[in-house]
Motif scaffolding. Structure first.
Motif, short mmCIF file in Angstrom:
data_model
loop_
_atom_site.label_atom_id
_atom_site.label_comp_id
_atom_site.label_asym_id
_atom_site.label_seq_id
_atom_site.Cartn_x
_atom_site.Cartn_y
_atom_site.Cartn_z
N GLU A 1 16.40 36.58 50.57
CA GLU A 1 16.42 35.44 49.43
C GLU A 1 17.07 34.13 49.72
O GLU A 1 17.77 34.28 50.67
N CYS A 2 17.02 33.04 48.99
CA CYS A 2 17.46 31.80 49.45
C CYS A 2 18.84 31.41 49.01
O CYS A 2 19.17 31.98 47.87
N CYS A 3 19.65 30.86 49.81
CA CYS A 3 20.94 30.64 49.45
C CYS A 3 21.08 29.16 48.92
O CYS A 3 22.04 28.85 48.17
N GLY A 4 20.10 28.35 48.88
CA GLY A 4 20.01 27.03 48.31
C GLY A 4 19.90 26.09 49.15
O GLY A 4 19.74 24.82 49.00
N GLY A 5 20.22 26.55 50.55
CA GLY A 5 19.72 25.39 51.80
C GLY A 5 20.42 24.22 51.66
O GLY A 5 21.70 24.28 51.48
N GLY A 6 19.70 23.28 51.80
CA GLY A 6 20.04 21.91 51.93
C GLY A 6 20.38 21.13 50.81
O GLY A 6 20.73 20.06 50.80
#
Lengths: 288, 199, 345
Positions: free
Chosen positions: A190-195
């Protein structure tokens, strides 16, 4: 093995420890890293967000230099840089229109030859887990970690073609080869929030928080990452997320280095926000 | 915001399906190589989308808006400015529709048209980052954050992290520069409505 | 001109279609050899806990037919046997049949009916649903065994939440097959309804893109599952299953509302795409039969079951088909075999 190395901007400042440990581990495994000369920023999220051609062009220049260096493999350790380089390579190879545009921008033939790989892929597919296991002098016994892949090392699958994007196993297998135990959990991809860390922090607090909670629930002592953005988002903002876990977020290369017998100082362990020292000490993995 | 222009009212306004409606999907096909007509309308893209809970239009709705050719809503939507490009939707789409690519394309177009983004700071951050790349070829995280805080008037944003980062040697006060900046500058092209990028 | 009943018909596969074909031929007095690779007749029907659209016990349907076969003087059933070779002859085929002991029997046959059936797609490419990674994620055939256990009284302690995902591998040209597997809408409704029958306190959800119920009494069947058995249908194709405590968190979009919907389930049942069985692929290759892009055996143009001279198909080796359709094709294949064996000179 000779490999063109693209460190990227983060590894020269915020994530020096990832660079340090990468160089050390590669040297140990006879992977000869040659930094791409005069490389430029991959443009990461910003470039592809506002200008597709620029995004491809920035990475194409780096690939082109690697090609001039007669390297047929380009390796990145930042998942963002890897994704941009890989996507550019895919575009150049599969989109004749974009290839022509790139040649216009570079005023030289588009780099079609270099194969882009993330270090994790290189280690698992080329060095091999057995060869890595043979180098282990200090097995990470008793260390219970969550292997976190995030988004861009395995996705999009049609471009990356490495591991399973939904249930990836490569990092788990690598960590097991080092003697560590990995937990079964749902948020490994799953995504960490990225940029969005700076520009819309709430997104990172929300998504990163979910990842941390899931790892904690699964009984992990630490999360192991392969991307400086994931590392930063998960490590530096636990307090802001309202979590009192103090969960160490460790680069996989740092754990490799420890298992290979290097000292924490050589691997930049002290640069992590949530220090893993107490954890590593409790498992007898560091002295001090 | 008055009642007639509120997003809620816009949301419930009748969509117009007319002779213009097909042109957008044709354009997406040409520019992004994405075949909108393959969409099965199943919603698999949206159910697992990282940010579906904050999107005004979920990926499925974005594809649907393209089908009905509603460009206005597409270029003004908040989803353009909070999509994390995690690539979950494209990998799960049973028809392989590359939604992140479409979102990038629409965002680029919204910028070209000078449309005010719903999250101006997100756009600002992108611009400042690319400014640096255009000037020195690389990004100095320290200067980017300082500059961003200044320009977005959030002077204390992330300030609590600063000292710790400094003491851990994570901030590089002397940013590295690319030597052949002529080669990097050539990759940039001037864009209408995009400040500071043109030479 | 008399009726010729000298030549044997070879029926390959002892599921619903093969049994029906062999039974018809046997009733008419034609010699039949029915070859089945497992140790019993009935095929998939043996695994099913119930049937649609009338909730009949499949056993009651298989048993009398097997009895017919046993009582027929002209039908020979070879269990645990496979066809391992064939050569075209003037009046049909010379075939070799191998039994479990390795003994090979030679046989001259005048007609061949292929009824080698389907298999469910392997779901290892659907990591998002966790089949094989998390406990209690089943494909639909695996779940029939669970339903049989519950029917036999071995019920879970707490009434569970059961979620059915349709179109897993079907209507998916990225990771599966572009076609609709045809039978999943109906058997998923059946399974979801059966859960409520067996465990009235359980919750039963069916995630769907649309439901396809075009058959006699099919629409009424699905409606009764929804209205009388209170199965909740959720429109949307699930995106992800995450383990959460001891349960499975399903993330989906309710495509009618356009908002995310989450369900915490104890069991997840994946209606995997129907694809040709290995036996189907092997027989198509051995007999040199036309197949479609996916490996299903292709009949001649405008033919129901005729694949080539003296070769006929029946059941899911041609494409996914429900039990009734398999019976119809079995009967049609038997009729065509009789016709070819009695061709006017």
């Amino acid at each position: 093995m000779n490999v063109a190395y693209f460190p990227g901007c983060s590894l020269h400042s915020m994530s020096k420890e990832y660079d340090m440990s990468t160089r050390l581990v590669c040297k140990h495994l006879n992977i000869n890293l040659q930094e791409i000369e005069d490389w430029n920023c991959c443009g990461a999220t910003a470039a592809h967000s506002v200008d597709h051609s620029l995004a491809v062009g920035l990475s194409a220049r780096n690939l082109s230099i690697a090609e001039d260096m007669k390297m047929d493999k380009v390796m990145a350790v930042c998942a963002g840089c890897f994704s941009r380089l890989k996507t550019a390579s895919h575009e150049i190879r599969n989109n004749p229109h974009m290839k022509a545009e790139v040649e216009q921008m570079l005023q030289s033939p588009a780099p079609v030859k270099p194969e882009v790989e993330h270090l994790l892929q290189l280690l698992v597919e080329e060095t091999g887990l057995e060869a890595i296991a043979q180098q282990v002098v200090k097995p990470l016994r008793g260390l219970r970690v969550a292997a976190y892949y995030g988004c861009l090392i395995t996705r999009p699958q049609k471009v990356v073609q490495f591991d399973d994007p939904e249930q990836p196993v490569s990092l788990d297998n690598l960590l097991k080869a080092l003697g560590a135990e990995t937990v079964t959990w749902g948020h490994k991809a799953e995504c960490c929030g990225g940029g969005y860390a700076a520009s819309d922090t709430d997104i990172v607090l929300d998504l990163g928080g979910q990842v941390l909670k899931s790892a904690k629930k699964a009984g992990a002592d630490a999360i192991v990452v392969a991307c400086p953005m994931c590392q930063g988002n998960l490590d530096m903002r636990q307090k802001a997320m309202g979590l009192d876990f103090r969960m160490p977020i460790i680069y996989f290369t740092q754990l490799m280095g420890l298992a290979f017998g290097y000292k924490p100082g050589q691997l930049g362990i002290n640069k992590l926000f949530n220090s893993p020292t107490a954890l590593l000490k409790s498992k007898g993995l560091v002295k001090e | 915001m008055n009642a007639t222009t509120s997003p809620v009212n816009q949301y419930f306004k009748a969509l117009q399906l007319d002779e213009q409606s097909n042109s957008l999907s044709q354009e997406i096909l040409q520019n992004c190589g994405v075949e909108i007509e393959r969409c099965l309308e199943c919603g698999k893209c949206s159910g697992g989308c990282s940010n579906t809970h904050i999107f005004d239009y979920t990926p499925r709705k974005i594809v649907q808006l393209i089908k009905v050719g509603n460009e206005d809503r597409l270029l003004q939507m908040d989803a353009l400015w909070c999509c994390v490009a995690c690539q979950l939707c494209v990998d799960r789409c049973p028809s392989g529709i590359d939604i992140p690519r479409i979102i990038d394309y629409l965002r680029e177009r919204a910028i070209d048209r000078g449309i005010v983004p719903t999250r101006p700071n997100v756009k600002l951050f992108h611009e400042l980052m690319l400014d640096q790349v255009q000037k020195i070829g690389r990004v100095s995280e320290l200067y980017l954050i300082l500059n961003y805080n200044l320009k977005s008037k959030q002077y204390l944003n992330n300030a609590e992290l600063g000292p710790q980062m400094f003491f851990k040697g994570k901030l590089n006060p002397i940013p590295a520069r690319v030597k052949r900046m002529d080669k990097v500058k050539r990759l940039f092209r001037p864009k209408p409505g995009q400040k500071g990028v043109a030479e | 001109m008399g009726v010729h009943k000298e030549q044997t018909t070879l029926v390959i596969g002892g599921g619903a279609a093969g049994i029906e074909a062999a039974r018809m031929l046997g009733q008419a007095g034609y010699p039949v050899v029915l070859v089945e690779k497992s140790n019993r007749l009935g095929g998939v029907l043996n695994q099913l806990a119930s049937s649609f659209p009338r909730w009949e016990d499949p056993v009651k349907f298989v048993e009398p037919r097997i009895k017919d076969l046993e009582q027929s003087a002209s039908v020979k059933v070879l269990l645990e046997s496979t066809v391992i070779g064939c050569q075209k002859t003037e009046n049909g085929y010379q075939v070799q049949i191998k039994n479990i002991n390795g003994a090979v029997e030679e046989l001259q046959v005048g007609a061949v009916i292929i009824a080698t059936g389907f298999e469910m797609m392997d779901l290892s490419g659907y990591g998002e649903y966790g089949h094989g990674a998390f406990p209690n994620v089943y494909d639909s055939l695996e779940f029939e065994a669970v339903l049989k256990e519950w029917s036999a009284g071995k019920k879970p302690e707490k009434p569970p939440v059961v979620a059915f995902f349709k179109c897993v591998g079907s209507r998916d040209r990225s990771k599966g097959y572009p076609y609709c597997s045809k039978i999943c809408c109906m058997y998923s409704a059946k399974q979801a309804g059966l859960v409520k029958d067996l465990l009235p306190e359980a919750k039963s959800y069916v995630f769907y893109m649309d439901y396809r119920a075009s058959g006699k009494e099919y629409e009424e069947f699905v409606r009764s599952v929804i209205e009388d058995k209170h199965v909740r249908y959720v429109r949307g194709r699930p995106a992800k299953v995450l383990p959460e405590d001891d349960r499975l968190l399903i993330r989906c979009e309710d495509t009618l509302m356009g908002v995310p919907i989450e369900v915490r389930a104890d069991y997840i049942v994946l209606a995997a795409a129907i694809r040709p069985s290995r036996g189907t692929t092997e027989m198509a290759e051995m007999f040199g039969l036309e197949t479609d892009a996916y490996g299903f055996i292709e009949p001649e143009p405008f033919q129901a079951v005729k694949v080539q001279e003296r070769v006929f198909l029946a059941g899911s080796c041609g494409f996914a088909v429900e039990t009734l359709g398999a019976l119809q094709q079995g009967a049609a294949a038997a009729a065509q075999a009789m016709a070819v064996l009695n061709q006017a000179d």
